[in-house]
Design a protein around this motif. Structure first.
Motif, PDB file in Angstrom:
ATOM      1  N   ALA A   1       0.832  -1.211   0.000  1.00  0.00           N
ATOM      2  CA  ALA A   1       0.000   0.000   0.000  1.00  0.00           C
ATOM      3  C   ALA A   1       0.863   1.256   0.000  1.00  0.00           C
ATOM      4  CB  ALA A   1      -0.941  -0.004   1.211  1.00  0.00           C
ATOM      5  N   MET A   2       1.893   1.283   0.825  1.00  0.00           N
ATOM      6  CA  MET A   2       2.767   2.456   0.882  1.00  0.00           C
ATOM      7  C   MET A   2       3.512   2.643  -0.435  1.00  0.00           C
ATOM      8  SD  MET A   2       2.032   3.899   3.616  1.00  0.00           S
ATOM      9  CE  MET A   2       3.237   5.199   3.485  1.00  0.00           C
ATOM     10  N   ASN A   3       3.981   1.573  -1.039  1.00  0.00           N
ATOM     11  CA  ASN A   3       4.649   1.674  -2.343  1.00  0.00           C
ATOM     12  C   ASN A   3       3.693   2.231  -3.398  1.00  0.00           C
ATOM     13  OD1 ASN A   3       7.100   0.736  -1.377  1.00  0.00           O
ATOM     14  ND2 ASN A   3       6.666  -1.384  -1.934  1.00  0.00           N
ATOM     15  N   ALA A   4       2.464   1.745  -3.387  1.00  0.00           N
ATOM     16  CA  ALA A   4       1.471   2.225  -4.345  1.00  0.00           C
ATOM     17  C   ALA A   4       1.157   3.701  -4.102  1.00  0.00           C
ATOM     18  CB  ALA A   4       0.198   1.381  -4.255  1.00  0.00           C
ATOM     19  N   LEU A   5       1.035   4.101  -2.834  1.00  0.00           N
ATOM     20  CA  LEU A   5       0.776   5.505  -2.519  1.00  0.00           C
ATOM     21  C   LEU A   5       1.927   6.397  -2.962  1.00  0.00           C
ATOM     22  CD1 LEU A   5      -0.921   5.282   0.980  1.00  0.00           C
ATOM     23  CD2 LEU A   5      -1.937   6.168  -1.133  1.00  0.00           C
ATOM     24  N   GLN A   6       3.142   5.957  -2.750  1.00  0.00           N
ATOM     25  CA  GLN A   6       4.300   6.736  -3.196  1.00  0.00           C
ATOM     26  C   GLN A   6       4.256   6.929  -4.711  1.00  0.00           C
ATOM     27  OE1 GLN A   6       7.629   4.570  -1.631  1.00  0.00           O
ATOM     28  NE2 GLN A   6       7.562   5.637   0.333  1.00  0.00           N
ATOM     29  N   HIS A   7       3.895   5.890  -5.422  1.00  0.00           N
ATOM     30  CA  HIS A   7       3.781   5.977  -6.879  1.00  0.00           C
ATOM     31  C   HIS A   7       2.696   6.988  -7.284  1.00  0.00           C
ATOM     32  CE1 HIS A   7       3.854   4.688 -11.047  1.00  0.00           C
ATOM     33  NE2 HIS A   7       2.542   4.536 -10.989  1.00  0.00           N
ATOM     34  N   LEU A   8       1.553   6.940  -6.610  1.00  0.00           N
ATOM     35  CA  LEU A   8       0.464   7.864  -6.911  1.00  0.00           C
ATOM     36  C   LEU A   8       0.847   9.306  -6.608  1.00  0.00           C
ATOM     37  CD1 LEU A   8      -2.582   5.791  -5.633  1.00  0.00           C
ATOM     38  CD2 LEU A   8      -1.952   6.259  -8.015  1.00  0.00           C
ATOM     39  N   VAL A   9       1.570   9.522  -5.519  1.00  0.00           N
ATOM     40  CA  VAL A   9       2.009  10.874  -5.167  1.00  0.00           C
ATOM     41  C   VAL A   9       2.966  11.407  -6.229  1.00  0.00           C
ATOM     42  CG1 VAL A   9       3.392  12.195  -3.497  1.00  0.00           C
ATOM     43  CG2 VAL A   9       1.552  10.692  -2.704  1.00  0.00           C
ATOM     44  N   ARG A  10       3.852  10.559  -6.723  1.00  0.00           N
ATOM     45  CA  ARG A  10       4.758  10.992  -7.803  1.00  0.00           C
ATOM     46  C   ARG A  10       3.975  11.370  -9.055  1.00  0.00           C
ATOM     47  NH1 ARG A  10       7.970   6.777  -5.765  1.00  0.00           N
ATOM     48  NH2 ARG A  10       7.276   5.355  -7.400  1.00  0.00           N
ATOM     49  N   GLN A  11       2.895  10.658  -9.320  1.00  0.00           N
ATOM     50  CA  GLN A  11       2.072  10.919 -10.513  1.00  0.00           C
ATOM     51  C   GLN A  11       1.173  12.143 -10.358  1.00  0.00           C
ATOM     52  OE1 GLN A  11      -0.097   7.221 -11.079  1.00  0.00           O
ATOM     53  NE2 GLN A  11       0.970   6.920 -13.015  1.00  0.00           N
ATOM     54  N   HIS A  12       0.537  12.282  -9.185  1.00  0.00           N
ATOM     55  CA  HIS A  12      -0.550  13.253  -9.012  1.00  0.00           C
ATOM     56  C   HIS A  12      -0.241  14.378  -8.034  1.00  0.00           C
ATOM     57  CE1 HIS A  12      -3.256  10.575 -11.218  1.00  0.00           C
ATOM     58  NE2 HIS A  12      -2.738   9.582 -10.505  1.00  0.00           N
ATOM     59  N   GLY A  13       0.869  14.318  -7.322  1.00  0.00           N
ATOM     60  CA  GLY A  13       1.156  15.304  -6.289  1.00  0.00           C
ATOM     61  C   GLY A  13       0.710  14.810  -4.924  1.00  0.00           C
ATOM     62  N   GLU A  14       0.998  15.590  -3.888  1.00  0.00           N
ATOM     63  CA  GLU A  14       0.766  15.128  -2.517  1.00  0.00           C
ATOM     64  C   GLU A  14      -0.691  15.098  -2.093  1.00  0.00           C
ATOM     65  OE1 GLU A  14       3.273  16.533   0.535  1.00  0.00           O
ATOM     66  OE2 GLU A  14       5.076  16.347  -0.685  1.00  0.00           O
ATOM     67  N   VAL A  15      -1.551  15.821  -2.772  1.00  0.00           N
ATOM     68  CA  VAL A  15      -2.979  15.788  -2.451  1.00  0.00           C
ATOM     69  C   VAL A  15      -3.658  14.912  -3.498  1.00  0.00           C
ATOM     70  CG1 VAL A  15      -5.089  17.135  -2.162  1.00  0.00           C
ATOM     71  CG2 VAL A  15      -2.889  18.082  -1.416  1.00  0.00           C
ATOM     72  N   LEU A  16      -4.129  13.755  -3.045  1.00  0.00           N
ATOM     73  CA  LEU A  16      -4.759  12.799  -3.962  1.00  0.00           C
ATOM     74  C   LEU A  16      -6.275  12.951  -3.920  1.00  0.00           C
ATOM     75  CD1 LEU A  16      -2.643   9.641  -3.070  1.00  0.00           C
ATOM     76  CD2 LEU A  16      -2.336  11.181  -5.013  1.00  0.00           C
ATOM     77  N   SER A  17      -6.884  12.970  -5.083  1.00  0.00           N
ATOM     78  CA  SER A  17      -8.343  13.058  -5.147  1.00  0.00           C
ATOM     79  C   SER A  17      -8.954  11.732  -4.688  1.00  0.00           C
ATOM     80  CB  SER A  17      -8.791  13.360  -6.579  1.00  0.00           C
ATOM     81  OG  SER A  17      -8.539  12.238  -7.413  1.00  0.00           O
ATOM     82  N   TRP A  18     -10.232  11.794  -4.322  1.00  0.00           N
ATOM     83  CA  TRP A  18     -10.911  10.569  -3.922  1.00  0.00           C
ATOM     84  C   TRP A  18     -10.943   9.572  -5.074  1.00  0.00           C
ATOM     85  CZ3 TRP A  18     -11.703   7.704  -0.058  1.00  0.00           C
ATOM     86  CH2 TRP A  18     -12.540   6.613  -0.179  1.00  0.00           C
ATOM     87  N   ASP A  19     -11.082  10.043  -6.296  1.00  0.00           N
ATOM     88  CA  ASP A  19     -11.106   9.147  -7.454  1.00  0.00           C
ATOM     89  C   ASP A  19      -9.820   8.327  -7.553  1.00  0.00           C
ATOM     90  OD1 ASP A  19     -13.632   9.941  -8.238  1.00  0.00           O
ATOM     91  OD2 ASP A  19     -12.883  11.463  -9.613  1.00  0.00           O
ATOM     92  N   VAL A  20      -8.698   8.955  -7.269  1.00  0.00           N
ATOM     93  CA  VAL A  20      -7.410   8.249  -7.311  1.00  0.00           C
ATOM     94  C   VAL A  20      -7.328   7.247  -6.158  1.00  0.00           C
ATOM     95  CG1 VAL A  20      -4.905   8.535  -7.094  1.00  0.00           C
ATOM     96  CG2 VAL A  20      -6.211  10.102  -8.527  1.00  0.00           C
TER      97      VAL A  20
END
Length: 73
Positions: A14-33
């Protein structure tokens, strides 16, 4: 083995996936993401859901399994 030991690989994934999403979308992730979840051993797991917050997939599985055992035992 404790519940925390069983949860550890899922938490790391989960943490690895979140790190990947933050790199893609920035530190504030939308609910959709967040709602897309992440993949662990070929299964899509939720990060969270709106009704309950952070999702604890393995712990809930173990509690449900224990509850079934307790009801039949």
């Amino acid at each position: 083995m404790t519940n925390q030991d069983l949860d550890w690989p899922i938490r790391v994934a989960a943490m690895n996936a979140l790190q990947h999403l933050v790199r893609q979308h920035g530190e504030v992730l939308s609910w959709d993401v967040i709602a897309r979840g992440f993949t662990y051993q070929g299964e899509t797991l939720n990060f969270a859901n709106r009704a309950r917050g952070i999702f604890w997939p393995r712990r809930e599985y173990l509690e449900a399994r224990y509850e079934r055992f307790r009801m039949t035992g």
